[in-house]
Design an enzyme around this catalytic site. Sequence first.
Site, short mmCIF file in Angstrom:
data_model
loop_
_atom_site.label_atom_id
_atom_site.label_comp_id
_atom_site.label_asym_id
_atom_site.label_seq_id
_atom_site.Cartn_x
_atom_site.Cartn_y
_atom_site.Cartn_z
N HIS A 233 53.72 -0.21 -20.35
CA HIS A 233 53.83 1.25 -20.20
C HIS A 233 55.26 1.75 -20.97
CE1 HIS A 233 54.21 5.39 -17.73
NE2 HIS A 233 53.52 5.43 -18.99
N GLU B 183 57.81 -0.32 -18.52
CA GLU B 183 57.35 -0.88 -17.61
C GLU B 183 56.23 -1.75 -17.73
OE1 GLU B 183 57.54 2.66 -14.03
OE2 GLU B 183 55.82 2.94 -15.50
N SER C 174 49.23 5.53 -18.58
CA SER C 174 50.21 6.32 -17.77
C SER C 174 49.46 6.29 -16.32
CB SER C 174 50.96 7.46 -18.23
OG SER C 174 50.03 8.07 -19.15
N ASN D 159 56.82 7.16 -12.46
CA ASN D 159 56.27 8.24 -11.90
C ASN D 159 56.15 8.34 -10.58
OD1 ASN D 159 56.29 9.45 -14.72
ND2 ASN D 159 54.23 8.56 -14.90
N1 LIG Z 1 52.09 10.95 -24.99
C1 LIG Z 1 52.96 10.73 -24.02
O1 LIG Z 1 53.82 10.91 -23.47
C2 LIG Z 1 52.64 9.29 -23.41
C3 LIG Z 1 53.40 8.48 -22.45
C4 LIG Z 1 53.26 7.32 -22.10
C5 LIG Z 1 52.06 6.79 -22.25
N2 LIG Z 1 50.75 7.59 -22.74
C6 LIG Z 1 49.64 6.86 -22.82
O2 LIG Z 1 49.44 6.33 -24.10
C7 LIG Z 1 48.02 6.69 -24.47
C8 LIG Z 1 47.98 7.55 -25.82
O3 LIG Z 1 48.62 8.48 -25.74
P1 LIG Z 1 49.19 9.48 -27.00
O4 LIG Z 1 49.94 10.40 -26.42
O5 LIG Z 1 49.55 8.60 -28.16
O6 LIG Z 1 47.54 10.02 -27.53
P2 LIG Z 1 47.04 10.72 -28.91
O7 LIG Z 1 46.12 11.50 -28.56
O8 LIG Z 1 48.49 11.22 -29.61
O9 LIG Z 1 46.68 9.29 -29.74
C9 LIG Z 1 45.59 8.87 -29.45
C10 LIG Z 1 44.84 7.95 -30.63
O10 LIG Z 1 44.00 7.26 -30.39
C11 LIG Z 1 42.86 7.36 -31.19
N3 LIG Z 1 41.72 6.83 -30.39
C12 LIG Z 1 40.92 7.55 -29.28
N4 LIG Z 1 39.95 6.40 -28.70
C13 LIG Z 1 40.03 5.34 -29.68
C14 LIG Z 1 39.23 4.16 -29.98
N5 LIG Z 1 38.29 3.87 -29.00
N6 LIG Z 1 39.76 3.26 -30.61
C15 LIG Z 1 40.53 3.43 -31.68
N7 LIG Z 1 41.48 4.52 -31.77
C16 LIG Z 1 41.19 5.32 -30.56
C17 LIG Z 1 42.74 8.63 -31.41
O11 LIG Z 1 42.33 8.95 -32.70
C18 LIG Z 1 44.47 9.02 -31.47
O12 LIG Z 1 44.79 9.05 -32.73
C19 LIG Z 1 47.29 7.19 -23.29
O13 LIG Z 1 46.54 6.24 -22.48
C20 LIG Z 1 48.37 8.00 -22.47
O14 LIG Z 1 48.07 8.14 -21.30
C21 LIG Z 1 51.21 8.77 -23.45
#
Ligand SMILES: NC(=O)c1ccc[n+]([C@@H]2O[C@H](COP(=O)([O-])OP(=O)(O)OC[C@H]3O[C@@H](n4cnc5c(N)ncnc54)[C@H](O)[C@@H]3O)[C@@H](O)[C@H]2O)c1
Length: 503
Positions: free
Chosen positions: A143, A155, A122, A193
Site C-alpha cells: 500500500h 504498508e 487502500s 488509515n
Molecule cells: N489515488 C490514491 O490516492 C490512492 C492511494 C493509495 C492506494 N490507492 C489505490 O490504488 C489503486 C489505483 O488507484 P488510482 O488512484 O491510481 O486509480 P486511477 O483511476 O487513477 O487508475 C486506475 C487505472 O487502472 C486501469 N485499469 C482499471 N481496470 C483495469 C484492469 N482490469 N486491468 C488493467 N488496467 C485497469 C484504468 O484504466 C486506470 O488507468 C486503487 O486500488 C486505489 O484504491 C489509491
Amino acid sequence: MAVQKLARIGIVGAGAMGRGIAQLMAQCGCETLVFDLDRTASEGALAFVAGIWQRLVEKGRMTTSDAEAARARLSQVDSLAKFARCDLVIEAIVERLDAKTALFCELETIVAQNTILATNTSSLSVTKIAAACTRPERVAGLHFFNPAPLMKLVEIVAGERTDPQVTAALAALIARTGHHGVTVGDTPGFLVNHAGRAYTTEALKILAEGVAAPVTIDAIARDAAGFRMGPFELLDLTGLDVSVPAMQTIYRGFYQEPRLRPVEIGRRRLAAGLLGRKTGEGFYRYADNGEQLPAESVEEQAGDLPDRVAIAGTDWAAERLAGWCKGLGVEIVDPSAETLTLVAPVGTDTATECARSYTDPQWTIGVDVCFGLDSHATLATNPATRPEVAGQALALARKNGAAASLVRDSAGLVLQRIVALIVNLACDIAQQAIARPADVDAAVKLALAYPRGPLQWGDAIGPGIVLEILDGLVETTGDPRYRPSPWLSRRAKLGLSLLREEP
Ligand SMILES: NC(=O)c1ccc[n+]([C@@H]2O[C@H](COP(=O)([O-])OP(=O)(O)OC[C@H]3O[C@@H](n4cnc5c(N)ncnc54)[C@H](O)[C@@H]3O)[C@@H](O)[C@H]2O)c1
C-alpha cells in the site's frame, strides 16, 4: 515459499498510483513493465514519468545518466502475457474486489509459481483477494500513498495466508527504493488509515457538541499541539467524499467499535455537498484559485486583567495551573466570592470540577494544563460563567503575548480528548498486533505528518496522565469510545513506556 530477489516487476494500472509506483521501481534498478487496459493511460504514464526525470535532472537532483538508465528500464506492454517472467506484479487498478480478484486469477495462469502478487488496495481485504487465488500465500498488500515517489511510507500488508517470506521480500524491495516499509496486519484501514481515525473524528465530535468553531479548533491543534494542519483544514483537503466513507468502512469493519464511531455531522455535510476544497466550500470557503478565504472571526475580546486569581484543587493539575499563574505574575488567593477561579479539568469538564471543589460556577473557568499553556491556551467556560469573568481569564492567559481561546465546556476540553484518543487508538493497534509499536509511530509520522509518533507522544505526556484523561472522559460522558486500551492501562499502571513490547 522460496522467493528470489525482486528484479523484474510488472505493474497493472497506470493511473495516479501505478505511474508513481512505476517511477519508483525503475529508479531503484528494477526492470519495470506497465500494463493498462487503456493503452493511452500507460503511454501517458511513461511520458509523465519521463517528464519528472527530466525536471529532476534540470534541478540537479538526478544525473543525466541515472535518468537515462531509469528510462531504459521502464516500458509499457500491450498484454498481461508479457508479465510471464516477472518476479513481482503490483496491481493499481480500479478499487473493486471483483476486478482485482479476476485480475489475480488471470495473472496466476501467466506468471511463475513463485511470482509475488501484490495489491495496492487502500480499503479492500487482502485476504479476500488472496482467497480467490490458487496460491494465496504469494499474495500481499503493498500500500503506497499518493504521490508514491514522495510519500515515504509503504504498508506491506500480510493477508491471513501470506507467506512471511513474501512480506520479507517486499520489505527488502521497499528498502531498496529508499522508502520506509512497515509490515501490518490485514485489518480494516490497515495501520495508517486506522490510526488516523481519531484526529478528525474527535474534532467533528467537538464541533457537533458546539464546543468551538472549526477555525478555533484548528488554531488550537496547530499552535498548542504542533499539527501541521488543523483537523478541519485536513478534512477540507481530503474531501468528505473520501473521509466519510473511510470512517464508515473502518467502523463497520471492526463491528461498530465505539472508539471508531463516526460523527453524524460528517454524513450530513457530505449530503449537502460541502466536500471541501474540491467543491469550493467545506468547513472553510475557497476562491476560484483555490485560496482559502478568511474564516469569519470568532476571536473573543479579552476583558479587564485581574490582579488576583483563585485556584481550586490540590492535585498535580492544580499545581501546574498555579505555576502558570505565578509565571503570569498574578497573585494567587484562596477561592472567595467574586474572584476569578480557575480549575484544571483532566478528562473531565469545568462543570464537574466546579461541583467537585464547590466553587461558584459564575466565577469559574477551566484551563487545559496539558496543552498550550505557553503557546495557545484553551479556556473553557461552563453554562453559568459570567461573560466578564471569561474576559478576565482571556486577558490573563494572553498577558505574556501567548494566544488563548475560549471554548464551551467540554470533557477533556479540545486537545486532551483529541490527543488522548490518538494515543489510545495507537495503543490498541499495538495491542491487536496489527503492527509493532515502533512501526506504528514511524508510519503515523511519515504518512500523517503528526508532530510525534503517537506512542512516543503518550510517553512524553506521561502514560498515567493519558490514562487519567481517558478515565475522566469515560466518567464524565459514559461513552465507551473513550475507554482505555489495555495496552495503555497496563503500561501506565506499571510505569512503562508505551513503546514497550511484551517479550
Ligand atoms: N489515488 C490514491 O490516492 C490512492 C492511494 C493509495 C492506494 N490507492 C489505490 O490504488 C489503486 C489505483 O488507484 P488510482 O488512484 O491510481 O486509480 P486511477 O483511476 O487513477 O487508475 C486506475 C487505472 O487502472 C486501469 N485499469 C482499471 N481496470 C483495469 C484492469 N482490469 N486491468 C488493467 N488496467 C485497469 C484504468 O484504466 C486506470 O488507468 C486503487 O486500488 C486505489 O484504491 C489509491
